[in-house]
Enzyme design. Structure first.
Site, mmCIF file in Angstrom:
data_model
loop_
_atom_site.group_PDB
_atom_site.id
_atom_site.type_symbol
_atom_site.label_atom_id
_atom_site.label_comp_id
_atom_site.label_asym_id
_atom_site.label_seq_id
_atom_site.Cartn_x
_atom_site.Cartn_y
_atom_site.Cartn_z
ATOM 1 N N GLU A 142 -15.877 9.230 -1.798
ATOM 2 C CA GLU A 142 -15.495 8.512 -3.020
ATOM 3 C C GLU A 142 -16.456 8.735 -4.182
ATOM 4 O OE1 GLU A 142 -13.468 4.769 -2.357
ATOM 5 O OE2 GLU A 142 -14.155 4.028 -4.283
ATOM 6 N N HIS A 149 -8.820 -7.679 -6.029
ATOM 7 C CA HIS A 149 -10.060 -8.273 -5.505
ATOM 8 C C HIS A 149 -10.394 -9.567 -6.239
ATOM 9 C CE1 HIS A 149 -11.335 -4.199 -3.618
ATOM 10 N NE2 HIS A 149 -10.543 -4.896 -2.833
ATOM 11 N N GLU A 206 0.835 -1.212 0.000
ATOM 12 C CA GLU A 206 0.000 0.000 0.000
ATOM 13 C C GLU A 206 0.869 1.260 0.000
ATOM 14 O OE1 GLU A 206 -3.311 0.175 -0.230
ATOM 15 O OE2 GLU A 206 -4.096 -1.758 0.438
ATOM 16 N N ASN A 214 -7.647 3.082 -5.098
ATOM 17 C CA ASN A 214 -7.893 1.684 -5.446
ATOM 18 C C ASN A 214 -6.964 1.188 -6.558
ATOM 19 O OD1 ASN A 214 -9.999 1.515 -3.577
ATOM 20 N ND2 ASN A 214 -11.458 2.354 -5.049
HETATM 21 N N1 GLY Z 1 -8.650 2.062 1.063
HETATM 22 C C1 GLY Z 1 -9.196 2.942 0.125
HETATM 23 C C2 GLY Z 1 -9.908 4.105 0.730
HETATM 24 O O1 GLY Z 1 -9.829 4.325 1.928
HETATM 25 O O2 GLY Z 1 -10.559 4.812 0.017
#
Ligand code: GLY
Length: 370
Positions: free
Chosen positions: A238, A253, A186, A246
């Protein structure tokens, strides 16, 4: 060596404090949020065994009492039964509207406890004390909380921002090498999606960071959190830019589903492979320089991370079946898959304009190398 990143969200703003030995100062850092000197801590058995007493001592330094619930470690804890148990335990502990709940653990605990705090008495404050690298750089920041449903991961949840995040980089020392490197997937993602200079810095400093250099760890966590904070401040729910976080996740996924969300592939490992595949796809579509995918893979390999489908033990389904699994992702809008692709390292963008045949050929090539 301490750094503070501010997440600017109006009245829901908060600080993320990053540095070594923060558990010892947790009482002093949390005290300003408290109306009475008592907190309810939810953790998992592994984290509790290693670190709960240090947290208790740190809170006691500021005269704060602590009650604690220990849940089993592992992804299956992110489910209705443990959620119900957590909420009822918090009620039994007489946690009130003005009290603070502490999520003390990795991503599973942070997501579950944040969600419990969001519904308890219609919402109580919570503090994230993330103990894995993945939780420190990603899941503890930004207010996504939730549990898994039989139908898929993270399908039940709420946006509920924490009031404070304490990322103690000393506790990373007790992670297994595999868990640490999964979290590093990450970290690399942030460089790849929006900051080529950070990626270069990681190429240089990644090995020292992995070997335990504390100043480098603090810097890497702080830069990752700063990038996430900036994106979340622009797009909390989002609707746009947050989807950039992402990068690598559409492939990831599908691979997680194909491996049954098991130990064969940790989430951060899937992100690492997914980022490599997203760059392959970008290069195949003529969007980014042809040399970028190999540069990405080279860094991941130098770090000893999973990079290719060949690094996943056991059988994998074919390219079409993997594409079908992507179609079940929650990022599908109007039946179209959303991909995060890149025009170069540090230049990611969101698009649904991807021919399935390009995805299939990237996957077929990757499977052929197994
Ligand atoms: N892990 C992606 C987000 O927090 O949007």
């Amino acid at each position: 060596m301490r750094k503070t990143v501010h997440v600017e969200l109006g009245e829901r703003s908060y600080d993320v404090v990053i540095g070594p030995d923060l558990l010892a100062e947790s009482g002093q850092l949390i005290a300003p949020l408290l109306r009475r000197k008592r907190v309810a801590v939810v953790s998992d058995e592994n984290v509790a065994r290693l670190h709960l007493e240090s947290l208790r001592d740190g809170l006691a330094q500021a005269g704060i009492d602590m009650v604690a619930l220990e849940l089993p470690a592992g992804e299956s804890t992110k489910s209705w039964p443990h959620f119900e148990r957590t909420v009822e335990w918090l009620l039994e502990q007489k946690v009130e509207r003005n009290d603070v709940v502490v999520a003390f653990g990795g991503g599973v605990i942070g997501d579950l406890v944040g969600f419990a705090a969001s519904v308890l008495r219609r919402g109580v404050q919570f503090v994230q004390i993330p103990t894995s690298l993945l939780a420190q750089v990603d899941s503890s920041v930004g207010g996504k909380t939730g549990i898994n449903a039989p139908q898929g991961k993270n399908l039940i949840g709420a946006f509920h921002q924490p009031s404070l995040v304490l990322a103690d980089t000393s506790v990373l020392g007790t992670l297994t090498a595999r868990d640490f490197l999964a979290g590093y997937g990450e970290v690399v993602k942030y460089g790849l999606l929006g900051d080529a200079e950070f990626f270069e810095w990681l190429e240089l400093n990644g090995p020292g960071l992995s070997a335990g250099d504390m100043a480098t760890r603090v810097e890497a966590v702080a830069r990752s959190v700063q990038m996430k904070a900036d994106i979340v401040a622009r797009d909390e729910k989002e609707q746009g830019d947050r989807a950039l976080l992402n990068l690598g996740h559409t492939f990831c996924h599908a691979l997680e589903a194909a491996t049954g969300y098991s130990d064969r592939l940790l989430h951060g490992e899937g992100v690492s492979i997914g980022c490599a595949l997203a760059f392959e796809l970008s290069a195949r579509m003529g969007l980014c320089p042809q040399e970028d995918p190999s540069r990405v893979r080279q860094h991941l390999k130098t770090m000893g991370m999973k990079t290719d489908l060949a690094d996943i033990p056991g059988e994998l389904p074919g390219a079409q079946a993997l594409l079908d699994l992507m179609g079940q992702d929650k990022k599908v809008v109007d039946g179209k898959l959303n991909f995060i692709l890149a025009r170069g390292i540090g230049q990611a963008f969101v698009t649904s304009d991807v021919a399935p045949s390009d995805v299939i050929s990237v996957l077929e090539d990757a499977l052929a190398e197994r």
